[in-house]
Design a protein around this motif. Structure first.
Motif, PDB file in Angstrom:
ATOM      1  N   LEU A  59       0.830  -1.211   0.000  1.00 55.45           N
ATOM      2  CA  LEU A  59       0.000   0.000   0.000  1.00 55.45           C
ATOM      3  C   LEU A  59       0.863   1.260   0.000  1.00 55.45           C
ATOM      4  N   PHE A  60       2.014   1.202   0.666  1.00 55.99           N
ATOM      5  CA  PHE A  60       2.966   2.320   0.642  1.00 55.99           C
ATOM      6  C   PHE A  60       3.483   2.536  -0.777  1.00 55.99           C
ATOM      7  N   GLY A  61       3.931   1.470  -1.417  1.00 56.97           N
ATOM      8  CA  GLY A  61       4.443   1.589  -2.780  1.00 56.97           C
ATOM      9  C   GLY A  61       3.367   2.048  -3.753  1.00 56.97           C
ATOM     10  N   TYR A  62       2.145   1.521  -3.597  1.00 56.94           N
ATOM     11  CA  TYR A  62       1.052   1.907  -4.489  1.00 56.94           C
ATOM     12  C   TYR A  62       0.807   3.407  -4.423  1.00 56.94           C
ATOM     13  N   GLU A  63       0.875   3.961  -3.226  1.00 51.70           N
ATOM     14  CA  GLU A  63       0.638   5.401  -3.053  1.00 51.70           C
ATOM     15  C   GLU A  63       1.640   6.224  -3.855  1.00 51.70           C
ATOM     16  N   ILE A  64       2.907   5.788  -3.879  1.00 49.67           N
ATOM     17  CA  ILE A  64       3.932   6.518  -4.624  1.00 49.67           C
ATOM     18  C   ILE A  64       3.596   6.537  -6.108  1.00 49.67           C
ATOM     19  N   GLY A  65       3.259   5.352  -6.655  1.00 46.25           N
ATOM     20  CA  GLY A  65       2.958   5.257  -8.080  1.00 46.25           C
ATOM     21  C   GLY A  65       1.673   5.956  -8.457  1.00 46.25           C
ATOM     22  N   ALA A  66       0.612   5.723  -7.677  1.00 46.58           N
ATOM     23  CA  ALA A  66      -0.690   6.285  -8.022  1.00 46.58           C
ATOM     24  C   ALA A  66      -0.696   7.800  -7.915  1.00 46.58           C
ATOM     25  N   THR A  67       0.014   8.352  -6.916  1.00 45.97           N
ATOM     26  CA  THR A  67       0.001   9.806  -6.722  1.00 45.97           C
ATOM     27  C   THR A  67       0.672  10.523  -7.879  1.00 45.97           C
ATOM     28  N   SER A  68       1.715   9.915  -8.465  1.00 48.32           N
ATOM     29  CA  SER A  68       2.367  10.555  -9.607  1.00 48.32           C
ATOM     30  C   SER A  68       1.397  10.702 -10.780  1.00 48.32           C
ATOM     31  N   CYS A  69       0.462   9.745 -10.905  1.00 50.69           N
ATOM     32  CA  CYS A  69      -0.556   9.844 -11.955  1.00 50.69           C
ATOM     33  C   CYS A  69      -1.718  10.730 -11.522  1.00 50.69           C
ATOM     34  N   ALA A  70      -2.059  10.683 -10.233  1.00 44.79           N
ATOM     35  CA  ALA A  70      -3.191  11.473  -9.725  1.00 44.79           C
ATOM     36  C   ALA A  70      -2.937  12.965  -9.868  1.00 44.79           C
ATOM     37  N   THR A  71      -1.695  13.400  -9.694  1.00 45.41           N
ATOM     38  CA  THR A  71      -1.401  14.834  -9.816  1.00 45.41           C
ATOM     39  C   THR A  71      -1.565  15.319 -11.252  1.00 45.41           C
ATOM     40  N   ILE A  72      -1.465  14.412 -12.214  1.00 44.65           N
ATOM     41  CA  ILE A  72      -1.741  14.764 -13.617  1.00 44.65           C
ATOM     42  C   ILE A  72      -3.243  14.906 -13.821  1.00 44.65           C
ATOM     43  N   SER A  73      -3.986  13.919 -13.308  1.00 44.03           N
ATOM     44  CA  SER A  73      -5.440  13.899 -13.480  1.00 44.03           C
ATOM     45  C   SER A  73      -6.122  15.062 -12.780  1.00 44.03           C
ATOM     46  N   ILE A  74      -5.687  15.370 -11.556  1.00 45.90           N
ATOM     47  CA  ILE A  74      -6.399  16.346 -10.735  1.00 45.90           C
ATOM     48  C   ILE A  74      -6.211  17.774 -11.242  1.00 45.90           C
ATOM     49  N   ARG A  75      -5.184  18.009 -12.064  1.00 43.56           N
ATOM     50  CA  ARG A  75      -4.946  19.357 -12.610  1.00 43.56           C
ATOM     51  C   ARG A  75      -5.559  19.555 -13.988  1.00 43.56           C
ATOM     52  N   PRO A  77      -8.331  20.403 -16.631  1.00 45.18           N
ATOM     53  CA  PRO A  77      -9.630  21.107 -16.656  1.00 45.18           C
ATOM     54  C   PRO A  77     -10.763  20.198 -17.114  1.00 45.18           C
ATOM     55  N   THR A  78     -10.461  19.234 -17.988  1.00 41.70           N
ATOM     56  CA  THR A  78     -11.509  18.382 -18.569  1.00 41.70           C
ATOM     57  C   THR A  78     -11.679  17.054 -17.848  1.00 41.70           C
ATOM     58  N   LEU A  79     -10.619  16.549 -17.218  1.00 39.17           N
ATOM     59  CA  LEU A  79     -10.671  15.204 -16.643  1.00 39.17           C
ATOM     60  C   LEU A  79     -10.710  15.176 -15.121  1.00 39.17           C
ATOM     61  N   TRP A 202      -6.466   4.877 -15.286  1.00 42.16           N
ATOM     62  CA  TRP A 202      -7.489   5.825 -14.853  1.00 42.16           C
ATOM     63  C   TRP A 202      -7.178   7.261 -15.253  1.00 42.16           C
ATOM     64  N   VAL A 203      -5.940   7.543 -15.688  1.00 39.76           N
ATOM     65  CA  VAL A 203      -5.525   8.931 -15.873  1.00 39.76           C
ATOM     66  C   VAL A 203      -6.304   9.629 -16.986  1.00 39.76           C
ATOM     67  N   THR A 204      -6.889   8.883 -17.915  1.00 43.63           N
ATOM     68  CA  THR A 204      -7.648   9.490 -19.019  1.00 43.63           C
ATOM     69  C   THR A 204      -9.155   9.457 -18.770  1.00 43.63           C
ATOM     70  N   VAL A 205      -9.557   9.052 -17.572  1.00 47.39           N
ATOM     71  CA  VAL A 205     -10.978   8.964 -17.217  1.00 47.39           C
ATOM     72  C   VAL A 205     -11.358  10.182 -16.373  1.00 47.39           C
ATOM     73  N   ILE A 206     -12.575  10.693 -16.563  1.00 47.26           N
ATOM     74  CA  ILE A 206     -13.039  11.819 -15.748  1.00 47.26           C
ATOM     75  C   ILE A 206     -13.066  11.411 -14.271  1.00 47.26           C
ATOM     76  N   SER A 207     -12.498  12.265 -13.418  1.00 42.77           N
ATOM     77  CA  SER A 207     -12.334  11.980 -11.980  1.00 42.77           C
ATOM     78  C   SER A 207     -11.492  10.731 -11.744  1.00 42.77           C
ATOM     79  N   GLY A 208     -10.582  10.458 -12.672  1.00 39.13           N
ATOM     80  CA  GLY A 208      -9.748   9.259 -12.567  1.00 39.13           C
ATOM     81  C   GLY A 208      -8.932   9.206 -11.289  1.00 39.13           C
ATOM     82  N   TRP A 209      -8.523  10.387 -10.780  1.00 43.51           N
ATOM     83  CA  TRP A 209      -7.706  10.399  -9.564  1.00 43.51           C
ATOM     84  C   TRP A 209      -8.468   9.819  -8.376  1.00 43.51           C
ATOM     85  N   ARG A 210      -9.796   9.991  -8.373  1.00 42.11           N
ATOM     86  CA  ARG A 210     -10.592   9.396  -7.290  1.00 42.11           C
ATOM     87  C   ARG A 210     -10.557   7.871  -7.374  1.00 42.11           C
TER      88      ARG A 210
END
Length: 502
Positions: A59-75, A77-79, A202-210
């Protein structure tokens, strides 16, 4: 019949552990056998005590990988699916480092409660905090709630990275202890690769970071249920028994039952005898006396703290966060087609880390800790000076940088990556293990934060070439530290490590 033999064994153990009866004072030398017999165990019984704590590392490792993608998704305007997507660089930095600050808090909490509630309950608590943190992050309606979720998830990381190596070290047979704790590091890297992979879906899906954070909600549930099913560490139970914190006989009976579950049916008849031996060794080492905070900085505890703290400090200040930070630009310079996609680059490096950690897992209990540390750090020295030379002299030959990068990642995962966590879990005396490891974990995450935040200003001030060469010089100093300070613990029980290495 079996119950009677256990009562007899426990009675003899009490005599060894009772200082008032003169049992300890009559011992002239530590009760450690020069050549102990290999511990009997069932492979099937040895898997769950590793597997469920290792889920916390995953779960620690997953957080590192997922957050790097989540910061792309959360910024986006469309996704992003939110109205507050226009985040500043500082906001993104807070999101990224939120779990790191939470881990620092978790390490401080562990210092206070670890030896009171035990390793098992600490991991149950970590699973609960992981679950709440992941849910809060996934459903966060505003930025502030998102940060609360990140902090809570980070507290779970701090608790896990404190308790998981300790629980595994105290429950694993000595002949496979190194492999089991190294597999925990393997789980961290596996989680990292999984986070990158799932994040890329998930990075190309709307609200993918969630969805990235919601995807792993079942894992802390499984971890928590698994830790509720597993027994408490027998060594922690015996420590409580020796220090008179509870009913002595009940605690020792619980330790026997725990050891039988952890080793399987092959030791049903000898579990009481093994508990008796552990008690005698702990008593001769003075574990029956409750530790004070001042003891952490005296005698054998100070030596253990120097070894563990030194390793995790050097693990970070030899540039590990910075080299990985620079990895995408290095591969882009080399003209790799995958370099246009940061996620694919991260997966590539993650797979290399996974492969080399797998190699370490296979050989660590055969070659030992010191050879892997000395060999791996020597490779890091070469790679860092190569990387520094690239930015100073050879910036028209990008292959130099790529070779240096791959060599660094591979050598780190053979040495500091798994062995740093292994050594901190086995080097401390039992009565101060909880507090000692919490300090080492605090040093690890604190130094990681410091190196991460200091890298950009230092790069601007000194230049990348000088900075990486400076990391190389620190690596050379690390070799001297390892050669003269770090002991070999291969094949020794935790009690033998305390008696012979400290």
């Amino acid at each position: 019949m079996g119950f009677d033999s256990e009562k007899q064994s426990i009675s003899s153990a009490k005599q060894v552990g009772d200082s008032s009866s003169g049992g300890i004072s009559s011992v002239k030398e530590p009760l450690i056998k020069e050549n102990h017999s290999p511990e009997n165990f069932s492979v099937l019984a040895a898997i769950p005590p590793f597997l469920f704590p290792a889920l916390g590392a995953l779960l620690f490792g997953y957080e590192i990988g997922a957050t790097s993608c989540a910061t792309i998704s959360i910024r986006s305007p469309t996704l992003s699916g939110i109205s507050w997507y226009n985040l500043s660089p500082v906001d993104v930095g807070i999101i990224t480092s939120g779990s790191l600050y939470g881990a620092l808090i978790g390490s401080i909490v562990a210092f206070s409660v670890a030896d009171i509630i035990g390793r098992r309950k600490e991991l149950i608590l970590a699973a609960f905090v992981y679950l709440v943190g992941a849910i809060v992050t996934a459903i966060a309606p505003v930025f502030s709630v998102l940060i609360i979720g990140r902090l809570m998830y980070g507290i779970g990381i701090g608790l896990t990275m404190h308790a998981a190596p300790m629980y595994i070290a105290e429950t694993a047979p000595s002949q496979i202890r190194g492999r089991m704790i190294s597999l925990k590091e393997f789980s961290t890297v596996l989680g990292m690769v999984g986070g990158y992979g799932i994040g890329s879906l998930w990075v190309t899906v709307i609200s993918g970071w969630r969805y990235m954070y919601a995807t792993i909600v079942p894992l802390p549930v499984i971890m928590g249920i698994g830790m509720c099913w597993l027994p408490a560490s027998p060594r922690w139970l015996l420590l409580r028994s020796l220090q008179g914190k509870g009913n002595v006989e009940n605690l020792q009976q619980a330790a026997i039952r725990s050891l039988r579950r952890l080793r399987g049916s092959v030791i049903v008849d000898s579990a009481a005898e093994q508990v008796n031996e552990i008690l005698a060794e702990l008593s001769s080492a003075g574990e029956d006396k409750e530790a004070t905070l001042g003891e952490l900085f005296q005698g054998k505890c100070l030596k253990a703290l120097t070894i563990a703290g030194g390793l995790v400090l050097l693990q970070q200040i030899t540039g590990q966060p910075s080299v990985l930070y620079y990895a995408p630009s290095i591969l882009q310079t080399a003209g790799f087609s995958a370099a246009t996609d940061a996620t694919r680059i991260s997966i590539l490096l993650g797979l290399l880390k996974l492969l080399m950690t797998g190699v370490a897992v296979i050989v660590i209990d055969k070659l030992g800790r010191r050879p892997l540390l000395l060999g791996g750090v020597s490779g890091m020295v070469v790679s860092l000076f190569l990387l520094g030379s690239y930015y100073i002299f050879y910036n028209t030959v990008p292959a130099v940088a790529v070779v240096a990068l791959l060599l660094y990642v591979g050598c780190y995962q053979l040495s500091f990556g798994p062995i740093g966590w292994l050594m901190i879990s086995e080097i401390f005396p039992l009565k101060l293990r909880g507090r000692g490891i919490s300090i080492a974990v605090l040093v690890n995450f604190g130094t990681n934060a410091l190196v991460t935040f200091a890298f950009s200003p230092l790069k601007e001030l000194l230049g990348a070439g000088v900075l990486f060469s400076g990391f190389g010089v620190i690596c050379v100093l690390s070799l001297f530290f390892i050669y003269f300070i770090v002991p070999e613990t291969k094949g020794l029980t935790l009690e033998e490590i305390e008696a012979k290495c400290l």
